[in-house]
Motif scaffolding. Structure first.
Motif, short mmCIF file in Angstrom:
data_model
loop_
_atom_site.label_atom_id
_atom_site.label_comp_id
_atom_site.label_asym_id
_atom_site.label_seq_id
_atom_site.Cartn_x
_atom_site.Cartn_y
_atom_site.Cartn_z
N PRO A 163 6.45 0.57 3.37
CA PRO A 163 5.20 0.21 4.03
C PRO A 163 5.42 0.02 5.53
O PRO A 163 6.55 0.12 6.02
CB PRO A 163 4.84 -1.13 3.36
N PRO A 164 4.37 -0.29 6.28
CA PRO A 164 4.57 -0.62 7.70
C PRO A 164 5.38 -1.90 7.85
O PRO A 164 5.47 -2.71 6.93
CB PRO A 164 3.13 -0.80 8.23
N PHE A 165 6.00 -2.06 9.02
CA PHE A 165 6.74 -3.27 9.39
C PHE A 165 8.02 -3.47 8.58
O PHE A 165 8.46 -4.60 8.37
CB PHE A 165 5.85 -4.51 9.29
N GLY A 166 8.62 -2.38 8.11
CA GLY A 166 9.94 -2.46 7.51
C GLY A 166 10.03 -3.34 6.28
O GLY A 166 9.10 -3.43 5.48
N HIS A 167 11.18 -4.01 6.15
CA HIS A 167 11.41 -4.84 4.96
C HIS A 167 10.48 -6.05 4.94
O HIS A 167 10.17 -6.57 3.86
CB HIS A 167 12.87 -5.28 4.90
N ALA A 168 10.04 -6.49 6.11
CA ALA A 168 9.07 -7.59 6.14
C ALA A 168 7.79 -7.17 5.44
O ALA A 168 7.21 -7.93 4.65
CB ALA A 168 8.78 -8.00 7.58
N GLY A 169 7.32 -5.94 5.72
CA GLY A 169 6.10 -5.45 5.06
C GLY A 169 6.26 -5.35 3.56
O GLY A 169 5.33 -5.67 2.81
N GLU A 170 7.45 -4.93 3.13
CA GLU A 170 7.70 -4.83 1.69
C GLU A 170 7.64 -6.20 1.02
O GLU A 170 7.04 -6.37 -0.05
CB GLU A 170 9.05 -4.17 1.43
N ALA A 171 8.26 -7.19 1.65
CA ALA A 171 8.27 -8.54 1.08
C ALA A 171 6.85 -9.11 1.00
O ALA A 171 6.48 -9.77 0.02
CB ALA A 171 9.16 -9.45 1.92
N ILE A 172 6.04 -8.83 2.01
CA ILE A 172 4.67 -9.34 2.03
C ILE A 172 3.85 -8.71 0.91
O ILE A 172 3.14 -9.40 0.17
CB ILE A 172 4.04 -9.07 3.41
N LEU A 173 3.93 -7.38 0.78
CA LEU A 173 3.16 -6.71 -0.27
C LEU A 173 3.64 -7.12 -1.66
O LEU A 173 2.83 -7.26 -2.59
CB LEU A 173 3.25 -5.19 -0.11
N ASN A 174 4.93 -7.34 -1.81
CA ASN A 174 5.44 -7.78 -3.11
C ASN A 174 4.87 -9.15 -3.48
O ASN A 174 4.52 -9.40 -4.64
CB ASN A 174 6.96 -7.84 -3.07
#
Length: 375
Positions: free
Chosen positions: A113-124
């Protein structure tokens, strides 16, 4: 001389190692279709990945630094290309199928997703009650469902070997992943470590004194006679080159030793092994772990990077909740998936596909809309 697909397949069989994945022995595709007369099945996979919308978007997705913060920092696209370079180099040395390694490299981050691993953690976190979010699973979702390019089937209809290699967090029914998939998995982490260090030094968030005690830095700085108080651009480039050479050299040498010791003679032998065969030596892996720990503490948790994480969290949460509340704002293609996939997953698919700048633009737009309609 014109080489057709059959000739290319024959050349693979003659030149690759016996444990390599051969395109001529592919298990085929989920939806039967005629293969190209001039390209192998894995070449066809590679070309399909390269022409996807998801691949083009990688240019404007974060690696560590937001795309707008500088033209010379890695993006998700340049990271992908560096993984492909490492994987192809090592595949050539080990007699593996370069093309399969290449397509797996090019496709492995399509789901980010956008914003790298931070974006992944947020969507999760946002999808916690609806199956969560993982960029590897999202990559498979993109290539099997979301890329809408062919009237005969959903997704890209990639070969089963490519799909199995992209599912790197689940073991295939036959046991271990192909050597090409194992290689790309290691090349991904190798590229991360090398280019995140380079970008950290370029940005000034890391300086040479910070690296004292990091084994790989001590080894390479002594070899290159680098000063502990100053690192010129040329020094940094030399460091990057030597680090990549050291990592790739150890990876190929140790993996060759592992393959010889295991006595594997076919891809089936590889699948039956108790663990992966593509790996660094124990000593080098320990040194790499030390570098990764340093990067986690001093780069990924740097205040400037953490401010970026906070910005990403606010942006993605706002987008997700606004679109969930008013799914009519979704593009029509996504609206058509609401009943089949549910609103949460559909909104997640849309947001995950955004580039950094598009997500920020949509966030600003929705802030304006919110003042009028109550989001």
């Amino acid at each position: 001389m014109l080489l057709d697909r059959r000739a290319l397949e024959a050349r693979e069989a003659q030149t690759l190692a016996p444990y390599a994945a051969l395109s001529g022995a592919s298990l085929g595709r989920l939806y039967p279709e005629a293969e190209s007369s001039t390209r192998t099945a894995f070449q066809k996979d590679r070309d399909r990945v390269l022409h996807t919308t998801a691949f083009r978007r990688l240019e404007y997705k974060t690696q560590v630094f937001l795309n707008a913060q500088g033209d010379h920092y890695r993006t998700r696209l340049t990271h992908t290309l560096e993984v492909a370079q490492v994987a192809r180099s090592a595949a050539l040395s080990l007699g593996l199928n370069e093309t399969l390694a290449e397509v797996l490299s090019l496709a492995h981050d399509l789901g980010h997703p956008p914003f790298g691993h931070a974006g992944e953690a947020i969507l999760n976190r946002l999808l916690d009650a609806h199956g969560g979010f993982d960029h590897n699973r999202q990559t498979l979702r993109i290539v099997t469902e979301l890329e809408d390019r062919y009237p005969e089937f959903p997704g890209l209809n990639l070969t089963r070997e490519t799909l199995a290699g992209l599912a790197k967090h689940s073991r295939p029914a036959g046991g271990q992943h192909s050597l090409e998939a194992q290689l790309v998995n290691v090349a991904d982490g190798l590229a991360y470590s090398a280019h995140d260090l380079d970008d950290g030094l370029r940005s000034g968030l890391i300086v040479p004194y910070d690296l004292r005690g990091v084994a790989l830095w001590e080894q390479l700085s002594a070899r290159l006679k680098l000063r502990p108080d100053h690192l010129s651009d040329k020094d940094r480039r030399c460091l990057q080159r030597e680090l990549l050479g050291l990592l790739i050299g150890d990876l190929t040498a140790h993996s060759h030793e592992q393959l010889s010791a295991a006595g594997v003679a076919t891809p089936q032998d590889v699948a039956a092994q108790p663990g992966p065969l593509i790996a660094f030596s124990t000593e080098l892996q320990a040194s790499l772990n030390g570098l990764n720990h340093f990067l986690f503490e001093r780069l990924y948790r740097h205040p400037r990077v953490l401010r970026q994480v906070a910005q990403a969290e606010h942006c993605l949460e706002s987008l997700y909740h606004a679109l969930l509340k008013a799914p009519g704002m979704l593009p029509r293609g996504f609206q058509a998936r609401l009943e089949q996939d549910g609103p949460e997953r559909t909104v997640c698919d849309y947001v995950a596909g955004m580039t950094d700048r598009y997500a920020l633009d949509e966030y600003r737009h929705l802030q304006g809309v919110g003042g009028e309609s109550g989001f």
